[in-house]
Motif scaffolding. Structure first.
Motif, mmCIF file in Angstrom:
data_model
loop_
_atom_site.group_PDB
_atom_site.id
_atom_site.type_symbol
_atom_site.label_atom_id
_atom_site.label_comp_id
_atom_site.label_asym_id
_atom_site.label_seq_id
_atom_site.Cartn_x
_atom_site.Cartn_y
_atom_site.Cartn_z
ATOM 1 N N SER A 146 -16.170 3.698 -4.313
ATOM 2 C CA SER A 146 -17.453 3.457 -4.973
ATOM 3 C C SER A 146 -18.519 4.441 -4.514
ATOM 4 O O SER A 146 -19.379 4.840 -5.299
ATOM 5 N N GLU A 147 -18.483 4.828 -3.240
ATOM 6 C CA GLU A 147 -19.501 5.709 -2.683
ATOM 7 C C GLU A 147 -19.193 7.187 -2.898
ATOM 8 O O GLU A 147 -20.090 7.976 -3.194
ATOM 9 N N THR A 195 -22.211 2.679 -14.978
ATOM 10 C CA THR A 195 -22.268 3.323 -16.284
ATOM 11 C C THR A 195 -20.979 4.111 -16.515
ATOM 12 O O THR A 195 -20.202 4.355 -15.575
ATOM 13 N N LEU A 196 -20.775 4.546 -17.747
ATOM 14 C CA LEU A 196 -19.606 5.360 -18.062
ATOM 15 C C LEU A 196 -19.598 6.633 -17.225
ATOM 16 O O LEU A 196 -18.554 7.017 -16.674
ATOM 17 N N ASP A 197 -20.745 7.280 -17.107
ATOM 18 C CA ASP A 197 -20.809 8.522 -16.323
ATOM 19 C C ASP A 197 -20.490 8.271 -14.859
ATOM 20 O O ASP A 197 -19.825 9.089 -14.211
ATOM 21 N N GLN A 198 -20.961 7.145 -14.313
ATOM 22 C CA GLN A 198 -20.664 6.817 -12.911
ATOM 23 C C GLN A 198 -19.174 6.569 -12.713
ATOM 24 O O GLN A 198 -18.576 7.026 -11.740
ATOM 25 N N ILE A 199 -18.571 5.814 -13.631
ATOM 26 C CA ILE A 199 -17.131 5.532 -13.533
ATOM 27 C C ILE A 199 -16.333 6.825 -13.578
ATOM 28 O O ILE A 199 -15.424 7.048 -12.771
ATOM 29 N N ALA A 200 -16.677 7.691 -14.517
ATOM 30 C CA ALA A 200 -15.957 8.958 -14.657
ATOM 31 C C ALA A 200 -16.127 9.825 -13.407
ATOM 32 O O ALA A 200 -15.157 10.406 -12.899
ATOM 33 N N MET A 201 -17.363 9.916 -12.906
ATOM 34 C CA MET A 201 -17.626 10.724 -11.715
ATOM 35 C C MET A 201 -16.819 10.234 -10.525
ATOM 36 O O MET A 201 -16.186 11.012 -9.808
ATOM 37 N N LEU A 202 -16.817 8.893 -10.320
ATOM 38 C CA LEU A 202 -16.105 8.326 -9.182
ATOM 39 C C LEU A 202 -14.588 8.415 -9.350
ATOM 40 O O LEU A 202 -13.846 8.430 -8.372
ATOM 41 N N GLY A 222 -13.256 10.971 -10.737
ATOM 42 C CA GLY A 222 -12.955 12.388 -10.552
ATOM 43 C C GLY A 222 -12.685 13.172 -11.809
ATOM 44 O O GLY A 222 -12.046 14.231 -11.755
ATOM 45 N N VAL A 223 -13.169 12.667 -12.963
ATOM 46 C CA VAL A 223 -12.955 13.366 -14.236
ATOM 47 C C VAL A 223 -14.240 13.328 -15.048
ATOM 48 O O VAL A 223 -15.203 12.649 -14.686
ATOM 49 N N SER A 224 -14.252 14.045 -16.164
ATOM 50 C CA SER A 224 -15.403 13.999 -17.056
ATOM 51 C C SER A 224 -15.347 12.732 -17.901
ATOM 52 O O SER A 224 -14.279 12.127 -18.080
ATOM 53 N N SER A 225 -16.495 12.317 -18.422
ATOM 54 C CA SER A 225 -16.547 11.127 -19.282
ATOM 55 C C SER A 225 -15.654 11.301 -20.495
ATOM 56 O O SER A 225 -14.963 10.365 -20.922
ATOM 57 N N ARG A 226 -15.655 12.499 -21.076
ATOM 58 C CA ARG A 226 -14.850 12.755 -22.277
ATOM 59 C C ARG A 226 -13.352 12.629 -21.980
ATOM 60 O O ARG A 226 -12.612 12.000 -22.745
#
Length: 343
Positions: free
Chosen positions: A177-178, A234-241, A243-247
């Motif tokens: 998460s962090e 958020t979607l962007d947070q999930i994707a970032m954590l 390790g990939v892009s949102s798309r």
């Protein structure tokens, strides 16, 4: 991402008789994250009620600082206790914990630590877990505790795990998460841990089951969603954590699971809400809040869309089913038959 992450100050409050394995399983992943990530993301400090040597059940000890010096010096305080809680249970100890909570310190319990937090009145309206030896004691004290038989539970600013190697899984979830899934996986591999277990195995199998063919970023994203059913990402947070892009994450969810990322997230939250309605006495409004819905009307609407009936109707059905399963007194027979007919 990692360069922007602030240092987290984590304290361990050790109650004499704690299990060394449970505490070490919580400490080592954080130490490994600092080492492998190349920065001191987690600063660790050890406390006890009276300072000095806090002795584990095996006879080993850890040098500690006094609990009384704490105010807002830590972001998260994890209370680690074993099976014998008698010496720790006193009004002064509970008052100190409540003071920390009032100062905004997040609190957690390892093994018996969750039981101490509950007895201090600090787990109200929170889902949590403890070592199985404490379940019956807590259930006897109050039927208002929202206990879950899971390896760990993270509910907003409360962290709890059953102890043993479950401490490792909870800390890996915290690292994920962090700092993201990549570092969490690296830490897990470095500790020769066969795989990060989700807090909510039954819910996870709703989507993944025994399917090992899904992309690793999908598995990481689902794990994150399961650990954040109340404090939403958020979607962007999930994707970032993950390790990939949102798309890319959206593409993998569509190809592997046939649904969008946020639709999956909504389903996870609704299934958790349904479980709470069936297995606890939480008010419907509290169930909504505990699964990330700030608007009760919106919660009722999406719940009905998913299950075909309202949250209130689910609660009524559960009560009826419970009455049917209970062995009736002969004098109750006609009343129960009437319930079944109306059902």
């Amino acid at each position: 991402m990692q360069s922007e992450t602030r240092r987290r100050k984590i304290g361990f409050l050790l109650v004499d008789g704690y299990a060394l394995m449970s505490v070490a399983s919580a400490i080592e992943p954080l130490r490994a994250a600092n080492l492998l990530g190349g920065s001191e993301y987690f600063q660790l400090t050890y406390y006890s009620q009276n300072a000095g040597r806090a002795r584990a059940s095996c006879g080993a000890y850890i040098e500690t600082e006094p609990l009384g010096i704490l105010s807002n010096q830590v972001d998260l305080l994890l209370v680690a206790a074993g099976t014998n809680l008698d010496e720790a249970e006193n009004t002064a100890f509970y008052a100190q914990l409540r003071k920390l909570a009032a100062h905004g310190v997040a609190l957690g319990g390892i093994s018996g630590g969750g039981a101490l937090l509950a007895k201090a009145g600090l787990m109200e309206d929170r889902r949590f877990t403890v070592h199985w030896e404490h379940f019956e004691e807590l259930n006897a004290l109050s039927d208002g505790y929202f206990l879950e038989r899971r390896i760990f539970v993270i509910d907003r600013n409360r962290y709890s795990c059953a102890g043993g190697v479950a401490s490792l899984d909870m800390m890996l979830a915290l690292i994920k998460s962090e700092l993201g899934a990549e570092l969490a996986t690296t830490v897990s591999d470095w500790l020769v841990h066969s795989g990060m277990r989700s807090a909510d195995e039954p819910l996870r199998s709703r989507y993944l089951g025994s399917n090992t063919g899904v992309n690793s970023c999908v598995t990481a994203a689902v794990d994150l969603m399961e650990s954040h059913v109340s404090d939403l990402l958020t979607l962007d947070q999930i994707a970032m954590l993950a390790g990939v892009s949102s798309r890319k994450l959206q593409r993998n969810f569509k190809s592997d699971l046939g649904i969008s990322v946020m639709r999956c997230y909504m389903d996870i939250r609704l299934h958790k809400a349904d479980e709470l309605l069936r297995k606890t006495r939480m008010a419907v409004a509290q169930v909504a809040f505990s699964t990330g819905f700030v608007d009760q009307a919106h919660f009722a609407s999406v719940y009905r869309e998913k299950f075909g009936f309202s949250p209130t109707e689910r609660r009524k059905r559960t009560r009826k089913e419970s009455n049917v399963m209970r062995t009736p007194d002969p004098d109750e027979f006609s009343e129960q038959d009437s319930l079944l007919e109306h059902h």
